[in-house]
Motif scaffolding. Structure first.
Motif, short mmCIF file in Angstrom:
data_model
loop_
_atom_site.label_atom_id
_atom_site.label_comp_id
_atom_site.label_asym_id
_atom_site.label_seq_id
_atom_site.Cartn_x
_atom_site.Cartn_y
_atom_site.Cartn_z
N MET A 199 0.84 -1.20 0.00
CA MET A 199 0.00 0.00 0.00
C MET A 199 0.87 1.25 0.00
N PRO A 200 0.54 2.22 -0.83
CA PRO A 200 1.33 3.47 -0.84
C PRO A 200 1.17 4.23 0.47
N GLU A 201 2.22 4.91 0.85
CA GLU A 201 2.20 5.72 2.06
C GLU A 201 1.72 7.13 1.72
N THR A 202 1.22 7.82 2.73
CA THR A 202 0.88 9.22 2.52
C THR A 202 2.15 10.05 2.52
N THR A 203 2.06 11.18 1.86
CA THR A 203 3.18 12.10 1.81
C THR A 203 2.67 13.50 2.10
N GLY B 94 -1.34 3.79 -7.56
CA GLY B 94 -1.09 3.41 -8.94
C GLY B 94 0.13 4.03 -9.57
N GLN B 95 1.07 4.55 -8.76
CA GLN B 95 2.30 5.10 -9.32
C GLN B 95 3.09 3.97 -9.98
N ASP B 96 3.57 4.22 -11.19
CA ASP B 96 4.37 3.23 -11.91
C ASP B 96 5.40 3.97 -12.75
N THR C 214 7.33 3.04 -14.94
CA THR C 214 7.49 2.54 -16.30
C THR C 214 6.33 2.92 -17.22
N VAL C 215 5.21 3.37 -16.63
CA VAL C 215 4.02 3.68 -17.41
C VAL C 215 3.46 5.03 -16.95
N ARG C 216 3.17 5.91 -17.90
CA ARG C 216 2.57 7.20 -17.56
C ARG C 216 1.05 7.08 -17.62
N LYS C 217 0.42 6.86 -16.49
CA LYS C 217 -1.02 6.68 -16.44
C LYS C 217 -1.72 8.04 -16.33
N TYR D 53 -5.02 4.09 -13.66
CA TYR D 53 -4.87 5.53 -13.44
C TYR D 53 -3.99 5.77 -12.22
N ARG D 54 -3.38 6.94 -12.17
CA ARG D 54 -2.80 7.40 -10.91
C ARG D 54 -3.92 8.12 -10.17
N VAL D 55 -4.30 7.59 -9.03
CA VAL D 55 -5.41 8.13 -8.26
C VAL D 55 -4.85 8.93 -7.09
N LEU D 56 -5.00 10.24 -7.16
CA LEU D 56 -4.48 11.12 -6.11
C LEU D 56 -5.63 11.50 -5.18
N VAL D 57 -5.47 11.17 -3.91
CA VAL D 57 -6.46 11.53 -2.89
C VAL D 57 -5.74 12.27 -1.78
N PHE D 58 -6.47 13.13 -1.08
CA PHE D 58 -5.81 13.94 -0.06
C PHE D 58 -6.84 14.45 0.95
N ASP D 59 -6.34 14.78 2.13
CA ASP D 59 -7.15 15.46 3.14
C ASP D 59 -7.14 16.95 2.80
N ALA D 60 -8.32 17.51 2.52
CA ALA D 60 -8.38 18.94 2.25
C ALA D 60 -7.90 19.73 3.46
N ARG D 61 -7.37 20.91 3.21
CA ARG D 61 -6.95 21.73 4.36
C ARG D 61 -8.14 21.93 5.29
N GLY D 62 -7.89 21.76 6.58
CA GLY D 62 -8.97 21.83 7.56
C GLY D 62 -9.60 20.50 7.86
#
Length: 296
Positions: free
Chosen positions: A1-5, A21-23, A25-28, A57-66
């Protein structure tokens, strides 16, 4: 599982981000998904709903500020949240991307689509509305007249007008209305074969930040009205809503889908406010089919 950054915004605020989904070798294609419920929901919601797409796909999710583990430093405005999306897009290195917004995240996604439509390869809206004042008033009315729950009327008025007293008041207000986010019991029974899961709306470790909630509903909602601008959204758009959604009912999604030129409306007959958890197999299939058609 990817870690948060941690990704630092232009004003120094730190956001808690995860990319699935970071890879190398492939630009998703990039998909950014926004959670709902400012001040309580987190990236766990969109990760649960969209994580299955990480093979394509590269799926980017994040905690919104606040919210969540991101800094609790304002302003908590749509303008600022939109700039945060732009910062994350640039950080990810993409000129165009797919944007998804759930519930309150749908409000921000709509504002982004109006302002930065050329950036969007596709738009996905789940259980949202296009007018803040009417939407919040209708949600409050639905809650106060519901036979499924018993609530403190004054506390619910505070929640939907952005005047909750403190974090505890915020928590109590949301906790007493949780049943209304799911479909009625008889509908759940009829849909047992859909393998309903726990609602994604408040997944993860829940912490309540009343300042974010109050800013969202006292300041942002009275100013949010994109109904007359929907016709300017050119991105292929998927609008998803649960038939039994008492917070953002079908009529709100119908209004959006009717006004956006290239929009597809999908009503989930056995769902409440969260089709991804109420009817996960159908949601995943419809979303996959839509994206395969519009993203090349």
């Amino acid at each position: 599982m990817p870690e948060t950054t941690t990704v630092v915004m232009d004003d120094g605020v730190r956001l808690n981000v995860k990319v699935l989904g970071q890879d190398p070798t492939v630009r998703k294609p990039l998909l950014i998904s926004l959670h709902g419920a400012p001040g309580v929901s987190t990236l766990a919601e969109p990760e649960s709903s969209f994580g299955y797409l990480s093979d394509r796909y590269r799926v980017l999710v994040f905690d919104a500020r606040g919210s969540g583990a991101s800094d609790k430093i304002g302003p908590f405005t749509h303008e600022r949240w939109i700039q945060d999306i732009e910062n994350l897009r640039k950080w990810a290195g993409d000129e165009t991307f797919i944007l998804a917004g759930a519930s309150y995240g749908g409000f921000v996604a709509l504002d982004y689509a109006v302002q930065h439509g050329a950036r969007l390869r596709a738009l996905v809206l789940r259980d949202t509305w296009a007018n803040g004042r009417l939407g919040s008033m209708n949600a409050l009315a639905s809650i106060l007249t519901s036979k499924r729950i018993s609530v403190d009327v004054d506390r619910q008025v505070r929640l939907w007008s952005g005047t909750v007293l403190n974090d505890q008041d915020h928590a109590l207000a949301l906790q007493e209305i949780l049943p209304i986010f799911t479909p009625p019991t008889d509908v759940q029974t009829a849909a047992a074969s859909t393998e309903q899961q726990e609602s994604t709306e408040f997944q993860g470790s829940v912490a309540f930040y009343s300042a974010t909630q109050n800013a969202a509903f006292a300041e942002n909602m009275p100013r949010f009205d994109v109904r007359h601008l929907l016709k300017e959204i050119n991105a292929p758009t998927l609008v998803v809503v649960g038939r039994h959604d008492a917070i953002t009912p079908v009529s709100c999604s119908q209004e959006i889908a009717d006004a956006i030129p290239n929009a597809q409306l999908e009503i989930f007959e056995f769902s409440g406010h969260s089709p991804p958890s109420d009817e996960p197999e159908k949601f995943e299939q419809i979303l996959s089919d839509f994206l395969q058609t519009v993203v090349h």
